[in-house]
Design a protein around this motif. Structure first.
Motif, mmCIF file in Angstrom:
data_model
loop_
_atom_site.group_PDB
_atom_site.id
_atom_site.type_symbol
_atom_site.label_atom_id
_atom_site.label_comp_id
_atom_site.label_asym_id
_atom_site.label_seq_id
_atom_site.Cartn_x
_atom_site.Cartn_y
_atom_site.Cartn_z
ATOM 1 N N ASP A 1 0.838 -1.205 0.000
ATOM 2 C CA ASP A 1 0.000 0.000 0.000
ATOM 3 C C ASP A 1 0.873 1.256 0.000
ATOM 4 O O ASP A 1 0.583 2.241 -0.695
ATOM 5 N N VAL A 2 1.938 1.223 0.808
ATOM 6 C CA VAL A 2 2.836 2.372 0.890
ATOM 7 C C VAL A 2 3.530 2.595 -0.450
ATOM 8 O O VAL A 2 3.624 3.735 -0.939
ATOM 9 N N CYS A 3 4.012 1.519 -1.060
ATOM 10 C CA CYS A 3 4.714 1.643 -2.343
ATOM 11 C C CYS A 3 3.798 2.218 -3.423
ATOM 12 O O CYS A 3 4.215 3.079 -4.211
ATOM 13 N N ARG A 4 2.548 1.748 -3.456
ATOM 14 C CA ARG A 4 1.611 2.280 -4.447
ATOM 15 C C ARG A 4 1.330 3.764 -4.198
ATOM 16 O O ARG A 4 1.266 4.568 -5.133
ATOM 17 N N ALA A 5 1.162 4.128 -2.934
ATOM 18 C CA ALA A 5 0.851 5.515 -2.602
ATOM 19 C C ALA A 5 1.992 6.448 -2.984
ATOM 20 O O ALA A 5 1.763 7.588 -3.419
ATOM 21 N N LEU A 6 3.246 5.981 -2.838
ATOM 22 C CA LEU A 6 4.410 6.818 -3.142
ATOM 23 C C LEU A 6 4.923 6.614 -4.561
ATOM 24 O O LEU A 6 5.874 7.299 -4.976
ATOM 25 N N ASN A 7 4.331 5.635 -5.274
ATOM 26 C CA ASN A 7 4.734 5.332 -6.648
ATOM 27 C C ASN A 7 6.215 4.965 -6.726
ATOM 28 O O ASN A 7 6.971 5.474 -7.565
ATOM 29 N N ILE A 8 6.640 4.093 -5.815
ATOM 30 C CA ILE A 8 8.022 3.611 -5.797
ATOM 31 C C ILE A 8 8.014 2.097 -5.650
ATOM 32 O O ILE A 8 7.000 1.494 -5.288
ATOM 33 N N SER A 9 9.157 1.484 -5.931
ATOM 34 C CA SER A 9 9.269 0.031 -5.789
ATOM 35 C C SER A 9 9.513 -0.344 -4.336
ATOM 36 O O SER A 9 9.928 0.495 -3.524
ATOM 37 N N ARG A 10 9.259 -1.592 -4.026
ATOM 38 C CA ARG A 10 9.524 -2.106 -2.674
ATOM 39 C C ARG A 10 11.002 -1.946 -2.334
ATOM 40 O O ARG A 10 11.354 -1.573 -1.206
ATOM 41 N N ARG A 11 11.863 -2.205 -3.301
ATOM 42 C CA ARG A 11 13.302 -2.095 -3.074
ATOM 43 C C ARG A 11 13.692 -0.658 -2.725
ATOM 44 O O ARG A 11 14.507 -0.422 -1.827
ATOM 45 N N THR A 12 13.126 0.314 -3.441
ATOM 46 C CA THR A 12 13.429 1.721 -3.162
ATOM 47 C C THR A 12 12.972 2.110 -1.765
ATOM 48 O O THR A 12 13.668 2.840 -1.050
ATOM 49 N N LEU A 13 11.793 1.630 -1.374
ATOM 50 C CA LEU A 13 11.287 1.930 -0.032
ATOM 51 C C LEU A 13 12.222 1.376 1.037
ATOM 52 O O LEU A 13 12.590 2.078 1.984
ATOM 53 N N TYR A 14 12.617 0.104 0.896
ATOM 54 C CA TYR A 14 13.499 -0.512 1.896
ATOM 55 C C TYR A 14 14.853 0.176 1.938
ATOM 56 O O TYR A 14 15.425 0.390 3.013
ATOM 57 N N ARG A 15 15.385 0.553 0.770
ATOM 58 C CA ARG A 15 16.694 1.211 0.742
ATOM 59 C C ARG A 15 16.638 2.553 1.468
ATOM 60 O O ARG A 15 17.563 2.903 2.208
ATOM 61 N N ALA A 16 15.558 3.300 1.271
ATOM 62 C CA ALA A 16 15.426 4.604 1.933
ATOM 63 C C ALA A 16 15.414 4.446 3.448
ATOM 64 O O ALA A 16 16.088 5.198 4.171
ATOM 65 N N PHE A 17 14.658 3.495 3.962
ATOM 66 C CA PHE A 17 14.594 3.290 5.407
ATOM 67 C C PHE A 17 15.926 2.812 5.961
ATOM 68 O O PHE A 17 16.351 3.259 7.040
ATOM 69 N N HIS A 18 16.608 1.933 5.244
ATOM 70 C CA HIS A 18 17.905 1.460 5.738
ATOM 71 C C HIS A 18 18.954 2.567 5.663
ATOM 72 O O HIS A 18 19.787 2.697 6.571
ATOM 73 N N ASP A 19 18.940 3.372 4.614
ATOM 74 C CA ASP A 19 19.911 4.457 4.500
ATOM 75 C C ASP A 19 19.731 5.489 5.606
ATOM 76 O O ASP A 19 20.706 6.023 6.152
ATOM 77 N N LEU A 20 18.487 5.800 5.953
ATOM 78 C CA LEU A 20 18.220 6.867 6.906
ATOM 79 C C LEU A 20 18.163 6.376 8.342
ATOM 80 O O LEU A 20 18.669 7.039 9.263
ATOM 81 N N LEU A 21 17.558 5.180 8.570
ATOM 82 C CA LEU A 21 17.260 4.742 9.936
ATOM 83 C C LEU A 21 17.820 3.373 10.293
ATOM 84 O O LEU A 21 17.675 2.925 11.444
ATOM 85 N N ASP A 22 18.428 2.670 9.339
ATOM 86 C CA ASP A 22 19.017 1.340 9.589
ATOM 87 C C ASP A 22 17.994 0.309 10.021
ATOM 88 O O ASP A 22 18.327 -0.647 10.731
ATOM 89 N N VAL A 23 16.743 0.459 9.638
ATOM 90 C CA VAL A 23 15.711 -0.542 9.931
ATOM 91 C C VAL A 23 14.827 -0.689 8.699
ATOM 92 O O VAL A 23 14.808 0.166 7.819
ATOM 93 N N SER A 24 14.078 -1.792 8.652
ATOM 94 C CA SER A 24 13.115 -1.989 7.578
ATOM 95 C C SER A 24 11.869 -1.147 7.839
ATOM 96 O O SER A 24 11.617 -0.735 8.978
ATOM 97 N N PRO A 25 11.064 -0.880 6.813
ATOM 98 C CA PRO A 25 9.829 -0.119 7.041
ATOM 99 C C PRO A 25 8.911 -0.776 8.069
ATOM 100 O O PRO A 25 8.333 -0.087 8.922
ATOM 101 N N LYS A 26 8.777 -2.090 8.013
ATOM 102 C CA LYS A 26 7.895 -2.790 8.955
ATOM 103 C C LYS A 26 8.422 -2.676 10.381
ATOM 104 O O LYS A 26 7.655 -2.423 11.331
#
Length: 380
Positions: free
Chosen positions: A291-316
């Motif tokens: 749902d988050v990926c569709r809302a932001l129009n990004i891939s699952r991989r891009t979402l996970y990379r952003a969270f790991h780059d900024l916060l060192d954790v997965s989105p979940k």
């Protein structure tokens, strides 16, 4: 008037914004050989009055809070006019200390804390907030930009802090009305630029300018702590001028393009967007990664990379930590809004109370019911 809350360490041991970690490390002591003339003269007058047992100066403004803190919520989230969401990213206590002084239509905070924290939200909806990072021993970023010791964050009215603090951090915050900041900024050349008035940014002054700014902030904090019964009216105008001119002088020296970082970098923008989507969705645990990926129009991989780059954790994992921290903030506020552990758990998406209690204890070092009892709530 000074409110002292559970402060076994005396004010004299908390000079400036020097932070002594519970783990034994010491921050660099403020330099003692160079001080702003106005602050030095105020110290001399104070010492002379004490030496001759003179009566304490009258206090019209200058209400002060001085205390030790056991977590970030009590230091930041409940301050007047602030709307901050604080998520603890790593287990353990986040001890620190706090000085907060009312200088009329200006405010001054100085303190420090330990921890790994995601902080997002407004410091003031109606005033400028100027944040100086005095010391740090871990990574720190705002809006995706790296922040070093001595850097200054400018946050116009309604602007947001948006970043991560890791390790030990010592800070000072000057809050002032928009009109007052603009009036003083006109004396500092390029600060009359409209961008300064409207955009959040990180400024990196040259070494001499950042050292002078830190010296002024430390001197003012030391003076306020020394005036243990509150800041006298005769000192407030001097403090207001020294604090505002001290930080604006340093920012004015950050003229080169490389000394100014603004805008939200991509990873930070994705994390913000995910947070906004989840908060807008209501049922937090029901939101799926897809749902988050569709809302932001990004891939699952891009979402996970952003969270790991900024916060060192997965989105979940971050969503779970965010909900735990929000639950703790609610329990800490139980003296004002009585509640129960069950209600707080359900409100924050935790349907299995045993797992909630176990995860809460692992993160914060106490059970939810212990937090509730300590803060005057009702328990079931």
């Amino acid at each position: 008037m000074v409110f002292r809350e559970k402060s076994p360490i005396g004010a004299a041991s908390l000079t400036g914004v020097e932070l002594r970690s519970r783990r034994g490390g010491d921050w660099e002591k403020p330099p003692a050989d160079v001080e702003a003339p106005s602050i030095r003269s105020m110290f001399d007058a104070l010492d002379e009055a004490r030496a001759f047992d003179a009566p304490a100066p009258s206090v019209a403004r200058g209400q002060m809070i001085l205390r030790e803190t056991q977590g970030p919520h009590e230091a930041w989230a409940h301050a007047s006019g602030r709307d901050l969401a604080i998520t603890q990213l790593s287990p353990g206590a986040c001890p620190g200390h706090l000085l907060r002084v009312n200088l009329g239509d200006m405010g001054f905070d100085a303190g420090g804390f330990d921890g790994d924290l995601r902080v997002r939200g407004s410091l003031s909806g109606k005033a400028f907030s100027i944040v100086s990072v005095l010391e740090r021993d871990g990574a720190l970023n705002q809006w995706g930009h790296k922040v070093d010791a001595g850097d200054i964050l400018i946050i116009p009215p309604g602007g947001e802090l948006d970043g991560r603090f890791q390790g030990r951090t010592a800070y000072a915050v000057v809050t002032a009305p928009w009109g007052l900041v603009m009036q003083r900024a006109e004396a500092f050349g390029w600060l009359a630029d409209p961008r300064f008035r409207t955009e959040t940014a990180v400024y990196s002054p040259p070494p001499q300018a950042r050292a002078a700014c830190r010296r002024v902030l430390r001197d003012c904090a030391t003076l306020m702590r020394t005036m243990g019964d509150g800041v006298p009216a005769s000192a407030i105008d001097i403090l207001r001028q020294d604090l505002l001119d001290g930080v604006l002088s340093a920012v004015a020296e950050a003229r080169e393009p490389a000394a100014r970082r603004q805008g939200v970098l991509n990873a930070a923008r994705i994390v913000r967007g995910a947070e906004d989507f989840v908060e807008g969705g209501g049922a937090r645990q029901a939101v799926q990664i897809e749902d988050v990926c569709r809302a932001l129009n990004i891939s699952r991989r891009t979402l996970y990379r952003a969270f790991h780059d900024l916060l060192d954790v997965s989105p979940k994992a971050y969503l779970r930590l965010k909900n735990l921290s929000a639950a703790r903030a609610r329990l800490l506020d139980a003296s004002h809004r009585p509640t129960t552990v069950t209600q707080v758990a359900l409100d924050h998406g935790f349907w299995e109370l045993g797992r909630f209690a176990g995860a809460y204890r692992t993160m914060f070092g106490e059970s939810p019911s212990e937090t509730l009892r300590a803060h005057g709530g009702l328990r079931r």
